[in-house]
Write an enzyme that holds these catalytic residues in place. Structure first.
Site, PDB file in Angstrom:
ATOM      1  N   SER A 126       0.452  -1.255  -0.219  1.00  0.00           N
ATOM      2  CA  SER A 126      -0.096   0.404  -0.198  1.00  0.00           C
ATOM      3  C   SER A 126       0.249   1.264  -0.174  1.00  0.00           C
ATOM      4  CB  SER A 126      -0.451   0.210   1.603  1.00  0.00           C
ATOM      5  OG  SER A 126      -1.758  -1.084   0.784  1.00  0.00           O
ATOM      6  N   ASP A 399      -5.840  -0.610  -5.247  1.00  0.00           N
ATOM      7  CA  ASP A 399      -4.139  -0.176  -4.587  1.00  0.00           C
ATOM      8  C   ASP A 399      -3.240  -1.853  -5.338  1.00  0.00           C
ATOM      9  OD1 ASP A 399      -4.998  -1.481  -2.160  1.00  0.00           O
ATOM     10  OD2 ASP A 399      -3.328  -0.071  -0.859  1.00  0.00           O
TER      11      ASP A 399
HETATM   12 ZN   LIG Z   1      -1.408  -5.303   2.958  1.00  0.00          ZN
END
Ligand SMILES: [Zn+2]
Ligand SMILES: *[C@@H]1O[C@H](CO)[C@@H](O)[C@H](O)[C@H]1NC(C)=O
Ligand SMILES: *[C@@H]1O[C@H](CO)[C@@H](O)[C@H](O)[C@H]1NC(C)=O
Ligand SMILES: *[C@@H]1O[C@H](CO)[C@@H](O)[C@H](O)[C@H]1NC(C)=O
Length: 516
Positions: A126, A399
């Site tokens: 992330s 993401d």
């Molecule tokens: Zn994660």
């Protein structure tokens, strides 16, 4: 001779197939509960049903083609479902009722695919992805707001201004717009940190973590301090999420009696309030759902809401456990943020993260992940209803993916969180499972082999779905994630492209930053 053998083999293969059925695609038989595979909705038996659906789709496409929106995007809202793989969205349809159900943002007119790899890893985290989808530059795994010249953990790596990557929040601020962030994680966690921070390690959320890696916390400024003290963070009009522990010293307790994690004696919440007072602006700090409900957005220029010591609860748990209803939902946070930000006639940029979709997957809590995805979709709906698609671009994406799959041949009537069929060992298996993760330990043991699953177990949100490989935490997946867009220049978001193209396309639609 050889020819005869081949002919024999072919005949044998055909006989085999006709006697046993096609082993890859089992013929209708009986499902787990002994029912035949009945049709769930009778209208789906009719050709006309599908023809009508297709006609309706064509009509909506014709209407869209006539109304391609080329207005300048006054406002831009980026919704980030952390770890919200395509499979997660598909499975959530079933949680909402049926395979044919639609998760709200799937109704957006334009959809694309984003390539999520980072500079030094095929499967991203992330941190490097937040630099990509907020700043437009791909970077190294674990780093935030810096380019790939900066290696993870390098103490002064993020200090070279040339290597810092500015986010679309900064571009918006520079253009006279307001900016804000909302998350169900700590506001210092990797994804929201991409809005305002430049740091060589995502774990440096407080000074103790920096010192723990042998860097000087007075030189390598931790993420919480960057949020309160550095220009982009200082300028944020809305900061809503969790993470009080990163703001206060270990010797202080927060409003709920929980200690901080800092060692430098700072109380960054008080510092933030002091700073706003000095600037003579109206600022509100709240720490509970009740406190949030008392905020008058018309009279609030700056809003800081920290609703938990660490992350906010999973939405499913928030509803199941009355005590956690004291925390606001992602939809409520989103509404508060939009109401505060909408006061600026120049517009705003807002980042909203459904953070715990990812965390549930890491624990192979499939049910919780789908429940959080459903609430994330509610938040998108709230935003679309509070804004106009004439002037507000909404982009929804993830993401990175996760390694959950949807497998077996469950009937349409079976729950997505339930059992599929029986396997070759005579034991049932779940429709959802993971390539790796902690669910291995309850799904398999060396003495008895695969666990004898009981359907009832799967009703429990604490059930950890089975995995192939034992791992303390399930990993992310490397597959592409979807991008859904609505509003001005939503058409930019079709096709397959780099994740780092997303902020460039949003900025172009809004006429801000280096891509204006
Ligand atoms: Zn994660
Ligand atoms: C990053 O590193 C490359 C060489 O490895 C260099 O050419 C470049 O100037 C550096 N800085 C930036 C901001 O790209
Ligand atoms: C902050 O916490 C550290 C670690 O517990 C402690 O040593 C220090 O005295 C505290 N500072 C203040 C000002 O309370
Ligand atoms: C602070 O703001 C208020 C109203 O916005 C104004 O009346 C007052 O003069 C300001 N004070 C200072 C010190 O700037």
């Amino acid at each position: 001779m050889a020819r005869q053998v081949i002919l024999f083999l072919i005949i044998a293969a055909c006989l085999n197939a006709s006697v046993l059925g096609d082993r890859d695609h089992p013929v209708p038989g009986r499902s787990l509960d002994g029912q035949t595979h009945a049709i769930k909705y009778l209208e789906e038996q009719q050709t006309q049903y599908w023809v009508d659906k297709a006609q309706a789709k064509i009509l909506s496409k014709l209407a869209e083609a006539q109304s391609t929106n080329t207005n300048k995007a006054k406002n831009v809202i980026l919704f980030l479902g952390d770890g919200m793989s395509v499979h997660t969205v598909t499975a959530t349809r079933n949680l909402l009722g049926d395979s044919a159900s639609q998760v709200y943002f799937e109704g957006f007119p334009f959809t694309g695919l984003s390539k999520t790899y980072c500079v030094n890893r095929q499967v991203a985290d992330s941190a490097c992805t937040s630099t990509a989808y907020l700043g437009g530059v791909k970077a190294n795994y674990g780093t935030i707001g810096v380019n790939a010249n900066v290696t993870r953990y390098s103490c002064d790596g993020a200090q070279n201004e040339e290597d810092q990557v500015l986010s679309i929040a900064q571009w918006a601020q520079a253009a006279g717009k307001d900016a804000g962030l909302v998350t169900t994680a700590r506001v210092t966690h990797a994804s929201p940190a991409g809005v305002y921070a430049h740091i060589a390690d995502r774990n440096w959320e407080n000074d103790w973590e920096v010192a723990n890696r042998f860097c000087d916390p007075e030189k390598t400024i931790d993420i919480a301090r960057q949020l309160v003290e550095q220009p982009v963070g200082k300028g944020l009009k809305v900061i809503l999420g969790g993470g009080r522990q990163m703001f206060i010293n270990a010797t202080f307790n927060d409003e709920e009696g929980l200690p901080g994690l800092r060692n430098d004696g700072r109380h960054l919440i008080n510092d933030w309030l002091e700073q706003k007072k000095e600037a003579n602006v109206s600022a509100n700090y709240v720490w509970s759902r009740k406190g949030l409900s008392l905020v008058d957005p018309e009279k609030t220029d700056y809003l800081l809401g920290l609703f938990a010591s660490s992350h906010l609860p999973y939405n499913g748990d928030r509803i199941r456990k009355r005590s956690q209803l004291a925390d606001p939902s992602l939809s409520e946070l989103t509404e508060a943020a939009i109401r505060v930000l909408s006061k600026n006639s120049e517009g705003f940029f807002l980042f909203v993260e459904g953070a715990r979709i990812d965390m549930a997957h890491h624990d192979t809590y499939a049910r919780r992940s789908l429940e959080d995805t459903a609430e994330f979709a509610n938040a998108v709906k709230t935003a679309r209803e509070l804004t106009s698609d004439e002037d507000t671009l909404i982009v929804v994406t993830a993401d990175h993916a996760h390694v959950m799959s949807i497998n077996g041949y469950p009937d349409r009537t079976q729950d997505i969180t339930g059992l599929a069929q029986n396997a070759d060992d005579g034991l049932p298996y779940t429709t959802l499972s993971y390539a790796n993760g902690p669910g291995y330990y309850n799904g398999f043991n060396r003495v008895e082999g695969r666990a004898k699953l009981k359907a009832k177990l799967l009703d429990d949100a604490d059930y950890q779905y089975p995995t192939l490989v034992p791992l303390d935490a399930e990993t992310h997946g490397g597959d592409d994630v979807a991008v859904y867009a609505s509003g001005p220049y939503a058409q930019y978001f079709s096709g397959t492209y780099e994740q780092s193209n997303i902020p460039a396309l949003m900025a172009r639609a809004a006429g801000i930053g280096p891509y204006a």
